[in-house]
Design a protein around this motif. Structure first.
Motif, PDB file in Angstrom:
ATOM      1  N   LEU A   1       0.454  -1.276  -0.176  1.00 53.75           N
ATOM      2  CA  LEU A   1       0.289   0.054   0.298  1.00 53.75           C
ATOM      3  C   LEU A   1       0.777   1.357   0.116  1.00 53.75           C
ATOM      4  O   LEU A   1       0.197   1.989  -0.863  1.00 53.75           O
ATOM      5  CB  LEU A   1      -0.694   0.161   1.030  1.00 53.75           C
ATOM      6  CG  LEU A   1      -2.012   1.061   1.143  1.00 53.75           C
ATOM      7  CD1 LEU A   1      -2.980   1.242   0.266  1.00 53.75           C
ATOM      8  CD2 LEU A   1      -2.213   1.179   2.553  1.00 53.75           C
ATOM      9  N   ARG A   2       2.026   1.215   0.637  1.00 49.81           N
ATOM     10  CA  ARG A   2       3.016   2.329   1.034  1.00 49.81           C
ATOM     11  C   ARG A   2       3.250   2.212  -1.013  1.00 49.81           C
ATOM     12  O   ARG A   2       3.845   3.697  -0.840  1.00 49.81           O
ATOM     13  CB  ARG A   2       4.117   2.283   1.938  1.00 49.81           C
ATOM     14  CG  ARG A   2       3.403   2.292   3.233  1.00 49.81           C
ATOM     15  CD  ARG A   2       4.941   2.614   4.364  1.00 49.81           C
ATOM     16  NE  ARG A   2       3.892   2.125   5.996  1.00 49.81           N
ATOM     17  CZ  ARG A   2       4.419   1.054   6.131  1.00 49.81           C
ATOM     18  NH1 ARG A   2       5.360  -0.085   5.023  1.00 49.81           N
ATOM     19  NH2 ARG A   2       4.317   0.125   6.999  1.00 49.81           N
ATOM     20  N   ARG A   3       4.220   1.176  -1.030  1.00 55.59           N
ATOM     21  CA  ARG A   3       4.543   1.897  -2.649  1.00 55.59           C
ATOM     22  C   ARG A   3       3.690   2.601  -3.779  1.00 55.59           C
ATOM     23  O   ARG A   3       3.632   3.237  -4.520  1.00 55.59           O
ATOM     24  CB  ARG A   3       4.447  -0.004  -3.201  1.00 55.59           C
ATOM     25  CG  ARG A   3       6.436   0.042  -1.828  1.00 55.59           C
ATOM     26  CD  ARG A   3       7.220  -0.732  -2.506  1.00 55.59           C
ATOM     27  NE  ARG A   3       8.063  -0.866  -4.051  1.00 55.59           N
ATOM     28  CZ  ARG A   3       8.727  -1.574  -4.793  1.00 55.59           C
ATOM     29  NH1 ARG A   3       8.155  -2.570  -4.352  1.00 55.59           N
ATOM     30  NH2 ARG A   3       8.567  -1.402  -5.521  1.00 55.59           N
ATOM     31  N   LEU A   4       2.068   1.938  -3.148  1.00 55.99           N
ATOM     32  CA  LEU A   4       1.473   2.004  -4.356  1.00 55.99           C
ATOM     33  C   LEU A   4       1.661   3.726  -3.941  1.00 55.99           C
ATOM     34  O   LEU A   4       1.228   4.578  -5.365  1.00 55.99           O
ATOM     35  CB  LEU A   4       0.249   1.627  -4.004  1.00 55.99           C
ATOM     36  CG  LEU A   4      -0.412  -0.352  -4.711  1.00 55.99           C
ATOM     37  CD1 LEU A   4      -1.629  -0.673  -4.327  1.00 55.99           C
ATOM     38  CD2 LEU A   4      -0.627  -0.137  -6.037  1.00 55.99           C
ATOM     39  N   GLU A   5       0.597   4.243  -2.658  1.00 52.02           N
ATOM     40  CA  GLU A   5       0.867   5.680  -2.239  1.00 52.02           C
ATOM     41  C   GLU A   5       2.054   5.820  -2.808  1.00 52.02           C
ATOM     42  O   GLU A   5       1.593   7.224  -3.379  1.00 52.02           O
ATOM     43  CB  GLU A   5       0.207   5.897  -1.462  1.00 52.02           C
ATOM     44  CG  GLU A   5      -1.425   5.363  -0.591  1.00 52.02           C
ATOM     45  CD  GLU A   5      -1.285   5.287   1.047  1.00 52.02           C
ATOM     46  OE1 GLU A   5      -0.962   5.148   1.717  1.00 52.02           O
ATOM     47  OE2 GLU A   5      -2.852   4.424   1.425  1.00 52.02           O
ATOM     48  N   GLY A   6       3.045   5.730  -3.159  1.00 47.80           N
ATOM     49  CA  GLY A   6       4.054   6.830  -3.171  1.00 47.80           C
ATOM     50  C   GLY A   6       4.583   6.401  -5.236  1.00 47.80           C
ATOM     51  O   GLY A   6       5.360   7.526  -4.969  1.00 47.80           O
ATOM     52  N   GLY A   7       3.802   5.732  -5.308  1.00 48.29           N
ATOM     53  CA  GLY A   7       3.867   5.909  -6.770  1.00 48.29           C
ATOM     54  C   GLY A   7       5.274   4.865  -7.594  1.00 48.29           C
ATOM     55  O   GLY A   7       6.096   4.974  -8.769  1.00 48.29           O
ATOM     56  N   GLY A   8       5.137   3.861  -6.801  1.00 47.53           N
ATOM     57  CA  GLY A   8       6.526   3.567  -7.121  1.00 47.53           C
ATOM     58  C   GLY A   8       6.704   2.171  -7.872  1.00 47.53           C
ATOM     59  O   GLY A   8       7.594   1.411  -8.295  1.00 47.53           O
ATOM     60  N   LEU A   9       5.350   2.009  -8.785  1.00 48.40           N
ATOM     61  CA  LEU A   9       4.981   0.570  -9.504  1.00 48.40           C
ATOM     62  C   LEU A   9       4.429   0.995 -10.372  1.00 48.40           C
ATOM     63  O   LEU A   9       3.818   2.027 -10.436  1.00 48.40           O
ATOM     64  CB  LEU A   9       3.851  -0.643  -8.125  1.00 48.40           C
ATOM     65  CG  LEU A   9       4.435  -0.945  -6.388  1.00 48.40           C
ATOM     66  CD1 LEU A   9       3.593  -1.366  -5.766  1.00 48.40           C
ATOM     67  CD2 LEU A   9       6.178  -1.816  -6.999  1.00 48.40           C
ATOM     68  N   THR A  10       4.968  -0.084 -11.391  1.00 43.33           N
ATOM     69  CA  THR A  10       4.312   0.115 -12.338  1.00 43.33           C
ATOM     70  C   THR A  10       2.487  -0.669 -12.990  1.00 43.33           C
ATOM     71  O   THR A  10       2.654  -1.041 -12.033  1.00 43.33           O
ATOM     72  CB  THR A  10       5.151  -0.209 -13.993  1.00 43.33           C
ATOM     73  OG1 THR A  10       5.033  -1.792 -13.695  1.00 43.33           O
ATOM     74  CG2 THR A  10       6.593   0.180 -13.965  1.00 43.33           C
TER      75      THR A  10
END
Length: 107
Positions: free
Chosen positions: A34-43
């Motif tokens: 969730l943190r990575r999704l919110e941070g925009g770090g995933l394609t």
């Protein structure tokens, strides 16, 4: 003195512990995702793969609990672990109160 161990009970206990620990790890993975999704770090592709992997893990864990009849015991163990974690966090946040309570119980 002979120690008698009920093999089925032991197996269910160990399986309950393992499933509970996997659920705790799964929760940590979900929070990190969730943190990575919110941070925009995933394609978008990575988001899909991650979402599918977490969903498959959740479904597999639910099936294991159902197949072995340990749903209730896993929930009970999780509640117990949550209480322990709450106590530890409370002691870290409120060390003065904890020390005062320890002093009161010694007297």
């Amino acid at each position: 003195m002979m120690l008698r161990v009920d093999e089925d009970s032991l197996k269910n206990g160990v399986l309950t512990l393992v499933v509970t620990l996997v659920e705790v790890i799964q929760e940590a993975l979900e929070n990190q995702a969730l943190r990575r999704l919110e941070g925009g770090g995933l394609t978008e592709e990575e988001q899909d793969r991650l979402g599918n992997a977490l969903l498959e893990l959740d479904e597999a864990m639910e099936q294991i609990k159902k197949d072995h009849g340990i749903t209730g015991s896993v929930a009970e163990l999780r509640r117990g672990l949550d209480e322990v974690v709450d106590d530890v966090v409370d002691k870290l946040i409120n060390p003065q109160r904890w020390a005062r309570e320890q002093g009161d119980s010694i007297r």
